[in-house]
Design a protein around this motif. Structure first.
Motif, PDB file in Angstrom:
ATOM      1  N   UNK A 166       0.839  -1.202   0.000  1.00 59.56           N
ATOM      2  CA  UNK A 166       0.000   0.000   0.000  1.00 59.56           C
ATOM      3  C   UNK A 166       0.866   1.240   0.000  1.00 59.56           C
ATOM      4  N   UNK A 167       0.342   2.300  -0.608  1.00 59.54           N
ATOM      5  CA  UNK A 167       1.042   3.575  -0.591  1.00 59.54           C
ATOM      6  C   UNK A 167       0.042   4.718  -0.537  1.00 59.54           C
ATOM      7  N   UNK A 168       0.487   5.850  -0.009  1.00 54.68           N
ATOM      8  CA  UNK A 168      -0.333   7.049  -0.003  1.00 54.68           C
ATOM      9  C   UNK A 168      -0.331   7.666  -1.400  1.00 54.68           C
ATOM     10  N   UNK A 169      -1.112   8.721  -1.569  1.00 53.63           N
ATOM     11  CA  UNK A 169      -1.182   9.385  -2.866  1.00 53.63           C
ATOM     12  C   UNK A 169       0.120  10.120  -3.180  1.00 53.63           C
ATOM     13  N   UNK A 170       0.437  10.203  -4.452  1.00 54.48           N
ATOM     14  CA  UNK A 170       1.655  10.892  -4.881  1.00 54.48           C
ATOM     15  C   UNK A 170       1.573  12.398  -4.640  1.00 54.48           C
ATOM     16  N   UNK A 171       0.380  12.982  -4.825  1.00 57.36           N
ATOM     17  CA  UNK A 171       0.217  14.433  -4.734  1.00 57.36           C
ATOM     18  C   UNK A 171       0.276  14.916  -3.280  1.00 57.36           C
ATOM     19  N   UNK A 172       0.664  16.151  -3.118  1.00 51.92           N
ATOM     20  CA  UNK A 172       0.664  16.783  -1.798  1.00 51.92           C
ATOM     21  C   UNK A 172      -0.724  17.317  -1.467  1.00 51.92           C
ATOM     22  N   UNK A 173      -1.005  17.420  -0.156  1.00 56.08           N
ATOM     23  CA  UNK A 173      -2.256  18.010   0.300  1.00 56.08           C
ATOM     24  C   UNK A 173      -3.452  17.092   0.262  1.00 56.08           C
ATOM     25  N   UNK A 174      -3.273  15.816  -0.078  1.00 49.84           N
ATOM     26  CA  UNK A 174      -4.381  14.859  -0.090  1.00 49.84           C
ATOM     27  C   UNK A 174      -4.701  14.479   1.354  1.00 49.84           C
ATOM     28  N   UNK A 175      -5.988  14.477   1.709  1.00 46.11           N
ATOM     29  CA  UNK A 175      -6.389  14.192   3.093  1.00 46.11           C
ATOM     30  C   UNK A 175      -7.388  13.038   3.137  1.00 46.11           C
ATOM     31  N   UNK A 176      -7.644  12.587   4.364  1.00 45.17           N
ATOM     32  CA  UNK A 176      -8.640  11.543   4.631  1.00 45.17           C
ATOM     33  C   UNK A 176      -8.350  10.271   3.837  1.00 45.17           C
ATOM     34  N   UNK A 177      -7.102   9.841   3.891  1.00 47.32           N
ATOM     35  CA  UNK A 177      -6.721   8.534   3.371  1.00 47.32           C
ATOM     36  C   UNK A 177      -6.608   7.588   4.570  1.00 47.32           C
ATOM     37  N   UNK A 178      -7.499   6.610   4.631  1.00 52.20           N
ATOM     38  CA  UNK A 178      -7.533   5.748   5.814  1.00 52.20           C
ATOM     39  C   UNK A 178      -7.481   4.281   5.394  1.00 52.20           C
ATOM     40  N   UNK A 179      -6.545   3.553   5.975  1.00 55.72           N
ATOM     41  CA  UNK A 179      -6.364   2.130   5.698  1.00 55.72           C
ATOM     42  C   UNK A 179      -6.411   1.364   7.013  1.00 55.72           C
ATOM     43  N   UNK A 180      -7.297   0.364   7.095  1.00 52.75           N
ATOM     44  CA  UNK A 180      -7.482  -0.408   8.327  1.00 52.75           C
ATOM     45  C   UNK A 180      -7.428  -1.892   7.993  1.00 52.75           C
ATOM     46  N   UNK A 181      -6.614  -2.630   8.736  1.00 50.95           N
ATOM     47  CA  UNK A 181      -6.532  -4.083   8.580  1.00 50.95           C
ATOM     48  C   UNK A 181      -6.704  -4.724   9.956  1.00 50.95           C
ATOM     49  N   UNK A 182      -7.695  -5.618  10.086  1.00 52.14           N
ATOM     50  CA  UNK A 182      -8.027  -6.184  11.388  1.00 52.14           C
ATOM     51  C   UNK A 182      -8.252  -7.686  11.280  1.00 52.14           C
ATOM     52  N   UNK A 183      -7.588  -8.447  12.156  1.00 45.99           N
ATOM     53  CA  UNK A 183      -7.765  -9.901  12.247  1.00 45.99           C
ATOM     54  C   UNK A 183      -7.460 -10.601  10.914  1.00 45.99           C
ATOM     55  N   UNK A 184      -6.456 -10.118  10.210  1.00 44.79           N
ATOM     56  CA  UNK A 184      -6.093 -10.696   8.911  1.00 44.79           C
ATOM     57  C   UNK A 184      -4.847 -11.572   9.033  1.00 44.79           C
ATOM     58  N   UNK A 185      -4.615 -12.373   8.004  1.00 41.41           N
ATOM     59  CA  UNK A 185      -3.430 -13.223   7.900  1.00 41.41           C
ATOM     60  C   UNK A 185      -2.679 -12.830   6.637  1.00 41.41           C
ATOM     61  N   UNK A 186      -1.368 -12.577   6.775  1.00 37.31           N
ATOM     62  CA  UNK A 186      -0.532 -12.165   5.654  1.00 37.31           C
ATOM     63  C   UNK A 186       0.567 -13.211   5.490  1.00 37.31           C
ATOM     64  N   UNK A 187       0.618 -13.857   4.317  1.00 42.06           N
ATOM     65  CA  UNK A 187       1.548 -14.966   4.089  1.00 42.06           C
ATOM     66  C   UNK A 187       2.407 -14.662   2.870  1.00 42.06           C
ATOM     67  N   UNK A 188       3.721 -14.705   3.069  1.00 45.89           N
ATOM     68  CA  UNK A 188       4.662 -14.534   1.968  1.00 45.89           C
ATOM     69  C   UNK A 188       5.641 -15.693   1.969  1.00 45.89           C
ATOM     70  N   UNK A 189       5.718 -16.393   0.845  1.00 45.81           N
ATOM     71  CA  UNK A 189       6.625 -17.544   0.747  1.00 45.81           C
ATOM     72  C   UNK A 189       8.070 -17.099   0.519  1.00 45.81           C
ATOM     73  N   UNK A 190       8.283 -16.029  -0.265  1.00 47.83           N
ATOM     74  CA  UNK A 190       9.622 -15.733  -0.777  1.00 47.83           C
ATOM     75  C   UNK A 190      10.070 -14.284  -0.606  1.00 47.83           C
ATOM     76  N   UNK A 191       9.184 -13.412  -0.136  1.00 47.69           N
ATOM     77  CA  UNK A 191       9.536 -11.990  -0.075  1.00 47.69           C
ATOM     78  C   UNK A 191       8.903 -11.358   1.155  1.00 47.69           C
ATOM     79  N   UNK A 192       8.731 -10.042   1.146  1.00 48.57           N
ATOM     80  CA  UNK A 192       8.182  -9.335   2.301  1.00 48.57           C
ATOM     81  C   UNK A 192       6.709  -9.665   2.500  1.00 48.57           C
TER      82      UNK A 192
END
Length: 219
Positions: A166-192
């Motif tokens: 995930x990444x924020x917006x490229x432009x400056x002054x962008x507001x109200x960008x909200x990302x929420x992850x809850x009770x999730x599972x993240x699996x990577x075999x070979x990288x981050x």
């Protein structure tokens, strides 16, 4: 809470449904107008569902293990789910592989791509995202967007990307960008497992914008 679908329900099923494919359901909903839930019955839906700036379509599948949205090209332009705006998605598996291509294209495909304008809240509950050549999910935030993942699973089997990116917006002054992850599972075999970028610094003028990230009880 589940977002309301006041226009009703449309059934997607191989037999005895209103339509047989997700894209046919999307077309019918957009033609009729109003917000509608696609009630999706088990099947392998080999298609690309594009919903940038969505305001009309919610998806609730009957069985996550047997209800799958799949693209086999491995192509970045053919991510199986492309969405932004409003929406509630529950109980399905989204897979991007390159079985049809035979080799990994460049650039290669996420399972879910969420990087389009369109204000609102997207909620994913009990959704599995799997990619075999890039991040399971690629998120790029925009003005006035909230993206929530609950009890989801992100899986990558590749050295490219990260299981969740995930990444924020490229432009400056962008507001109200909200990302929420809850009770999730993240699996990577070979990288981050997780990669978060400040794209305003990497690609923009570095003057800054406002994005909040909350990770709660993930594994």
């Amino acid at each position: 809470d589940k977002l309301e679908s006041p226009a009703g329900v449309l059934t997607v099923a191989d037999s005895n449904g209103d339509v047989k494919t997700l894209n046919a359901g999307k077309a019918k909903i957009l033609a009729e107008g109003g917000r509608t839930t696609m009630e999706v019955f088990p099947n392998d839906y080999i298609e690309v569902l594009s919903l940038p700036g969505n305001k009309n379509v919610d998806i609730v599948a009957k069985n996550k293990a047997t209800t799958k949205l799949i693209d086999q090209s491995g192509d970045y332009q053919n991510c199986p789910l492309q969405v932004s705006g409003e929406g509630y998605f529950k109980g399905l598996t989204i897979i991007a592989n390159h079985y049809k291509a035979g080799q990994i294209p460049d650039p290669s495909s996420y399972a879910g791509h969420i990087d389009y304008p369109g204000t609102g809240t997207l909620i994913f509950e009990d959704v599995d995202f799997e990619s075999y050549q890039n991040s399971a999910v690629g998120v790029g935030m925009h003005q006035d967007q909230t993206i929530i993942f609950r009890r989801c699973r992100f899986y990558i089997d590749s050295t490219r990307g990260a299981a969740f990116y995930a990444h924020c917006n490229t432009e400056s002054g962008i507001t109200n960008q909200r990302l929420i992850m809850e009770d999730c599972v993240i699996v990577s075999e070979l990288t981050d497992s997780i990669r978060l970028d400040d794209s305003n610094i990497i690609f923009g003028d570095g003057q800054g914008n406002d994005m909040t990230v909350r990770f709660i009880n993930n594994y």
